[in-house]
Design a protein around this motif. Structure first.
Motif, PDB file in Angstrom:
ATOM      1  N   GLU A 167       0.825  -1.812  -0.139  1.00 21.75           N
ATOM      2  CA  GLU A 167      -0.200   0.644  -0.215  1.00 21.75           C
ATOM      3  C   GLU A 167       0.721   1.098  -0.401  1.00 21.75           C
ATOM      4  OE1 GLU A 167      -2.642  -0.703   3.633  1.00 21.75           O
ATOM      5  OE2 GLU A 167      -4.191  -2.367   2.637  1.00 21.75           O
ATOM      6  N   ALA A 170       0.383   4.234  -2.886  1.00 18.93           N
ATOM      7  CA  ALA A 170      -1.382   4.528  -2.916  1.00 18.93           C
ATOM      8  C   ALA A 170      -0.953   6.118  -2.036  1.00 18.93           C
ATOM      9  CB  ALA A 170      -2.886   3.953  -2.392  1.00 18.93           C
ATOM     10  N   GLU A 173       1.293   8.452  -2.286  1.00 14.33           N
ATOM     11  CA  GLU A 173       0.297   9.862  -3.096  1.00 14.33           C
ATOM     12  C   GLU A 173      -0.343  10.565  -2.553  1.00 14.33           C
ATOM     13  OE1 GLU A 173      -1.510   7.088  -6.738  1.00 14.33           O
ATOM     14  OE2 GLU A 173       0.547   6.821  -7.059  1.00 14.33           O
ATOM     15  N   SER A 174      -1.641   9.834  -1.479  1.00 11.97           N
ATOM     16  CA  SER A 174      -2.541  10.011  -0.264  1.00 11.97           C
ATOM     17  C   SER A 174      -1.363  11.303   0.370  1.00 11.97           C
ATOM     18  CB  SER A 174      -3.020   9.262   0.401  1.00 11.97           C
ATOM     19  OG  SER A 174      -2.169   8.760   1.582  1.00 11.97           O
TER      20      SER A 174
END
Length: 188
Positions: A167, A170, A173-174
């Motif tokens: 993960e 992601a 990126e978040s």
């Protein structure tokens, strides 16, 4: 504002209360809930597995004595702290005389306050755990079922656990990292 230390301190309320009234003393294995008392602890059996007992109340302690064959008058001194080390030594020998399966046959279904200590492989197969569906298997992984359980909004395990780093992309990126920054981190 919430912190783990606040919750942990709150869980200690009973021990602060017992200290204030003289029922708890500082020091490891000096009290009835910290391994000091012979009637509240974990014991090894002849098979190398373990059992736990928590026979604090007099009626539960009487049942422990009856079912474990503790007729020795020394066991009359349940709450005598000075007697605990010798009684613990005697009880260690008693529990070491039979297998965990033997003790389960003797003690399960009584009010002794007894339980076998199960391995992670054994726990999902234990009849009580199986009857309550405490563990579920999803995507080939045995794991605890979600808890607590709510009748109107039942929870479920929806996806397999992510692999190591599964993960990372992601999450970065978040957090606002650019593709180039993430590539740079991955190459580091």
């Amino acid at each position: 504002d919430a912190a783990m230390c606040d919750g942990a301190a709150s869980l200690m309320s009973m021990f602060f209360d017992m200290t204030a009234i003289g029922r708890w003393v500082e020091g490891r294995e000096q009290n009835f809930l910290d391994g000091g008392a012979h009637f509240y602890g974990v014991y090894e059996c002849s098979c190398g597995s373990f059992i736990s007992i928590g026979s604090i109340a007099p009626q539960f302690y009487a049942l422990l004595r009856k079912h474990a064959g503790l007729a020795d008058a020394d066991f009359d001194a349940q709450m005598d702290r000075k007697a605990w080390p010798a009684l613990k030594e005697k009880l260690t020998k008693v529990f070491k005389s039979k297998s965990r399966a033997d003790w389960c046959k003797i003690m399960e279904g009584t009010d002794i306050c007894f339980a076998p200590i199960l391995t992670m492989a054994e726990a999902p197969k234990h009849p009580h755990m199986a009857a309550r569906n405490i563990f579920v298997e999803r995507h080939g992984v045995t794991q605890p079922a979600p808890a607590p359980r709510f009748s109107a909004t039942p929870a479920e395990v929806r996806s397999p656990p992510a692999g190591v780093g599964g993960e990372t992309q992601a999450l970065l990126e978040s957090a606002g990292y650019s593709e180039d920054e993430i590539a740079g981190l991955a190459g580091a």
